[in-house]
Structure formats: C-alpha cells, structure tokens
Design a protein around this motif. Structure first.
Motif, PDB file in Angstrom:
ATOM      1  N   VAL A  95       5.200  -9.043  -5.129  1.00 44.94           N
ATOM      2  CA  VAL A  95       4.552 -10.319  -5.427  1.00 44.94           C
ATOM      3  C   VAL A  95       4.982 -10.709  -6.831  1.00 44.94           C
ATOM      4  CG1 VAL A  95       2.372 -11.546  -5.675  1.00 44.94           C
ATOM      5  CG2 VAL A  95       2.592  -9.739  -3.945  1.00 44.94           C
ATOM      6  N   THR A 132      -6.120 -12.551  -0.299  1.00 44.04           N
ATOM      7  CA  THR A 132      -4.802 -12.047   0.055  1.00 44.04           C
ATOM      8  C   THR A 132      -4.969 -10.685   0.706  1.00 44.04           C
ATOM      9  OG1 THR A 132      -3.641 -13.224  -1.718  1.00 44.04           O
ATOM     10  CG2 THR A 132      -2.562 -11.263  -0.817  1.00 44.04           C
ATOM     11  N   ARG A 134      -1.380 -19.899  -3.944  1.00 42.67           N
ATOM     12  CA  ARG A 134      -0.069 -19.686  -3.339  1.00 42.67           C
ATOM     13  C   ARG A 134       0.644 -18.555  -4.061  1.00 42.67           C
ATOM     14  NH1 ARG A 134       1.906 -22.966   0.293  1.00 42.67           N
ATOM     15  NH2 ARG A 134       4.057 -22.492  -0.200  1.00 42.67           N
ATOM     16  N   LEU A 135       1.265 -17.693  -3.280  1.00 46.54           N
ATOM     17  CA  LEU A 135       1.988 -16.581  -3.904  1.00 46.54           C
ATOM     18  C   LEU A 135       3.466 -16.634  -3.537  1.00 46.54           C
ATOM     19  CD1 LEU A 135       2.611 -14.140  -1.646  1.00 46.54           C
ATOM     20  CD2 LEU A 135       0.186 -13.683  -1.975  1.00 46.54           C
ATOM     21  N   ARG A 136       4.266 -16.110  -4.430  1.00 43.01           N
ATOM     22  CA  ARG A 136       5.713 -16.050  -4.229  1.00 43.01           C
ATOM     23  C   ARG A 136       6.151 -14.603  -4.278  1.00 43.01           C
ATOM     24  NH1 ARG A 136       9.904 -15.940  -7.833  1.00 43.01           N
ATOM     25  NH2 ARG A 136       8.522 -16.480  -9.575  1.00 43.01           N
ATOM     26  N   ASN A 175       4.720 -13.962  -8.209  1.00 43.50           N
ATOM     27  CA  ASN A 175       3.934 -15.007  -8.877  1.00 43.50           C
ATOM     28  C   ASN A 175       2.778 -15.403  -7.978  1.00 43.50           C
ATOM     29  OD1 ASN A 175       3.621 -18.283  -9.150  1.00 43.50           O
ATOM     30  ND2 ASN A 175       3.892 -17.287 -11.137  1.00 43.50           N
ATOM     31  N   TYR A 176       1.645 -15.775  -8.614  1.00 46.14           N
ATOM     32  CA  TYR A 176       0.501 -16.266  -7.850  1.00 46.14           C
ATOM     33  C   TYR A 176      -0.172 -17.374  -8.645  1.00 46.14           C
ATOM     34  CZ  TYR A 176      -3.895 -16.476  -5.296  1.00 46.14           C
ATOM     35  OH  TYR A 176      -4.977 -16.908  -4.564  1.00 46.14           O
ATOM     36  N   THR A 235      -0.630  -9.032  -9.960  1.00 51.48           N
ATOM     37  CA  THR A 235      -0.306 -10.459 -10.020  1.00 51.48           C
ATOM     38  C   THR A 235      -1.390 -11.385  -9.477  1.00 51.48           C
ATOM     39  OG1 THR A 235       2.014  -9.815  -9.725  1.00 51.48           O
ATOM     40  CG2 THR A 235       1.496 -12.142  -9.457  1.00 51.48           C
ATOM     41  N   VAL A 236      -2.054 -10.989  -8.393  1.00 51.51           N
ATOM     42  CA  VAL A 236      -3.011 -11.860  -7.718  1.00 51.51           C
ATOM     43  C   VAL A 236      -4.373 -11.776  -8.407  1.00 51.51           C
ATOM     44  CG1 VAL A 236      -4.188 -12.380  -5.550  1.00 51.51           C
ATOM     45  CG2 VAL A 236      -1.799 -11.611  -5.524  1.00 51.51           C
ATOM     46  N   ALA A 256       0.900  -6.760  -5.996  1.00 50.29           N
ATOM     47  CA  ALA A 256      -0.207  -7.662  -5.675  1.00 50.29           C
ATOM     48  C   ALA A 256      -1.374  -7.428  -6.624  1.00 50.29           C
ATOM     49  CB  ALA A 256      -0.648  -7.466  -4.227  1.00 50.29           C
ATOM     50  N   ARG A 281       7.458 -18.490  -0.502  1.00 46.56           N
ATOM     51  CA  ARG A 281       6.093 -18.759  -0.942  1.00 46.56           C
ATOM     52  C   ARG A 281       5.193 -18.905   0.283  1.00 46.56           C
ATOM     53  NH1 ARG A 281       5.848 -20.527  -6.331  1.00 46.56           N
ATOM     54  NH2 ARG A 281       7.896 -20.997  -7.257  1.00 46.56           N
ATOM     55  N   ARG A 339      -3.882 -15.093   3.058  1.00 47.87           N
ATOM     56  CA  ARG A 339      -2.455 -14.977   2.789  1.00 47.87           C
ATOM     57  C   ARG A 339      -2.136 -13.525   3.094  1.00 47.87           C
ATOM     58  NH1 ARG A 339      -5.657 -17.765   0.784  1.00 47.87           N
ATOM     59  NH2 ARG A 339      -5.382 -19.744  -0.298  1.00 47.87           N
TER      60      ARG A 339
END
Length: 357
Positions: free
Chosen positions: A246, A167, A253-255, A248-249, A281-282, A278, A229, A194
């Motif tokens: 960010v 990402t 795929r991230l939202r 959700n991950y 979450t990531v 990020a 997403r 991403r």
C-alpha cells in the motif's frame, strides 16, 4: 505410516512425467505406492491403496483430472495436488479442480521438463508433504454461483449501511482459493470495503483468480497493477511473483505499488508485506484476516495490524485445509477472533461500524 513419510499416488498420462515425479517424490522421502496414466486408474489406485496424497495431472485421456477429483472426493476423500501447465486453459481447469475439492496446485515447467522439474524438486516435495497433511474438503457451493455475484448466504444480521471506510486485508495459501471465494461471495457491497487479497499463487493464475472472484462477489475485483487505485466496493488480488504494497491512502482511496523485492517467508507475493504496508499507510478502519495455508507468512503482518488498532481474524483449525498460517498468527497473541470459514464473513462485518441514520 508417520506423517513425515506420506504415501502418494502419481497420476499423469505421460510415462516420462510419471517417472520424473515419482523419482523426485521418492528422493524426498515420499512413498509412491502407485502410478496412474488416466483418471480411471487414479480413482482405482486411491480405492486400493488409500494414499495420503495424490498428484493429479489436469489433462489425461479417458477420464481427465477434473472428473477424477470429483469421483475421489465423492468416494474416498483424499488430499489432491493438481499439476497444471502455465496456460489460460489449464488455469481455468485448475480452479475447477480446486472447487471440486483439490487442496492446491503446482505448475509444471515448460521447455526441458526434466531439467526444470529437477530445479523445482524441493518445492514439489515441500508442497506434497503439506497437502498430505491437509483435511480434504468436499467441493463447495461457490462453484454454482452466477456472474451476478449471487454467492453464499450473507449473514442475517448484516445491517443495510456501514461506515468507517474499512480496508480488509486477506492472506491465504494452501487450500485458500476456494475459501477466499467463499468469504468474498458472502460480503455485501453495502459494507463499503476496500479489499486487498494476497493468495500464494504463481503468475498466470492470479488474473484468472481475480476474474473468478469478480464473477462470484458483489465487489469489483481485479488483478493488481503497479499504481492501481481502489475505493469503496473494489478489491485487488496481488499479482503472482510480485509483492503488493500500500503506497498511498487518502480520502478513502488507496494506491498500491508492486515490487520485485526478494521473497519474504520464502514467498512472493507475501502477506506480511501487504499487511505491514497497510498498517503503516491506512489511517481509517483496518481488518486483517488469515486463512488456511502452510508456513508462517502473515504472522508479522497480523502483529503490525493489531499494533495499529485493527480487528484481526484467523480461520480455525477445524475448517482449515492446512493450519500453518492461522496457527502462527494466533501464536502471536494478536488475533481477536478465531472462527470457522463459514463465520468469517460475519466476523468481518462485526468489525465494520454501522452508520448512524
């Protein structure tokens, strides 16, 4: 003349607006050395007065602001701030002016212009001071790319396949739109990135900016919507006047979620907000990039990414229109690579692991 008192040329076809802008700048400690009612007069005024900055209206008779920017950058390169209305047509033309070498833009208010300009006068004075310190750059080749995404040359060493589900988070401000285009047009789709882009830009312009990036890169780029997403090969541009987090991950795929939370570092969207979220979450590979811009937004975000184990990159002073944001990021001690805008795509790809065949 010291930098604290830059010399300015004000170009606008409206006598009223020339007077309002000139008064605001003068009250803000900026020496207005000339006014121009069209592009011809603006070009001549720059040649005669050698100002530190020009405020340039987009729509003017005889010679519009776009042609004037091109001539000034060819004949007497000078930092230029475009003054643009909040319309789709002016958004398109404003990006064309940035491509030709203008440093940044400021959106004219609608309605009761004199009252609104008065309300925004501190912002206008601040951005004129900032643009006056910028190093003017000639328009670059990204403007010549086609909708197929045939952008600038990609790094020769780019391998065919990458892994790590990376990402990439890019933050920029003054002078940023054209360099973000340069970076995105140089990234191959095979890198499977991403991408989240936070460019300080008002609402009404970020959608057009996303469309330009989409046309000039191999990536599927769109303006962020709440709950959007993205996966491999997709990118989001933070919407004007909203923070992008960010949320959700999972499985590559991230939202994102958009918020109206108060400005951070006096801006919204803020780079720090996106980068910190990020980092939290990531759980796959992360890369953070800070490009040209005034202020300190992104420094805390780079620190958070580095603590998470990300690769961090900052644009160098020589290629930055304004070295504020990169400088603050570098001062954190959390930047791995400091390099020119031309070398940033290669630095990004160096941070993406190759897949083992």
């Amino acid at each position: 003349m010291p930098r604290s008192s830059p010399r300015a040329v004000v170009a606008d076809d409206s006598h009223f607006m020339r007077s309002v802008i000139s008064d605001i700048l003068s009250e803000g400690g900026i020496d207005v050395v000339a006014q121009a009612k069209n592009g011809h007069e603006a070009v001549q005024a720059v040649r005669e007065h050698d100002p530190d900055v020009v405020t340039m209206d987009v729509e003017m008779p005889e010679m519009d602001g776009i042609e004037a920017v091109g001539r000034i950058m060819a004949q007497h390169p000078t930092p230029i701030l475009m003054l643009s209305a909040h319309t789709d047509e002016d958004a398109d033309v404003t990006f064309e002016a940035l491509q030709k070498g203008a440093v940044d833009f400021f959106t004219k208010p609608g309605g009761e212009v004199s009252m609104e300009m008065s309300r925004l006068k501190d912002q206008l004075v601040d951005i004129v001071h900032s643009v006056a310190q910028a190093e003017p750059r000639a328009g670059d080749t990204a403007a010549e790319t086609t909708s197929s995404g045939a952008g600038t040359e990609r790094p020769d060493a780019a391998p065919e396949r990458y892994g790590g589900r990376p990402t990439l988070v890019i933050g920029s401000s003054t002078g940023g739109p054209t360099v973000v285009e340069e970076v995105m047009s140089s990234l191959p789709l095979t890198a499977s990135l991403r991408v989240l882009i936070v460019q300080h830009m008002p609402g009404g312009f970020t959608g057009r900016f996303a469309e330009r990036l989409d046309a000039r890169s191999e990536y599927d780029v769109s303006e962020a919507q709440d709950g959007a997403r993205i996966g491999s090969g997709e990118a989001l541009v933070a919407a004007g006047d909203q923070h992008m987090e960010v949320a959700n991950y999972s499985h590559g795929r991230l939202r994102v979620s958009l918020t109206d939370d108060p400005p951070v570092n006096s801006v919204r969207p803020a780079v720090d907000v996106t980068m910190k979220s990020a980092a939290e979450t990531v759980d796959d590979r992360l890369i953070g990039v800070i490009l040209t811009g005034m202020g300190e937004d992104g420094a805390d975000g780079i620190r958070a990414l580095k603590e998470r184990g990300a690769r961090t990159i900052a644009q160098d002073e020589a290629s930055s229109a304004v070295f504020g944001m990169p400088k603050r990021a570098i001062e954190t001690g959390c930047v791995d690579t400091i390099t020119s805008i031309e070398s940033i795509p290669a630095a990004i790809l160096d941070a993406v692991p190759q897949e083992v065949h």
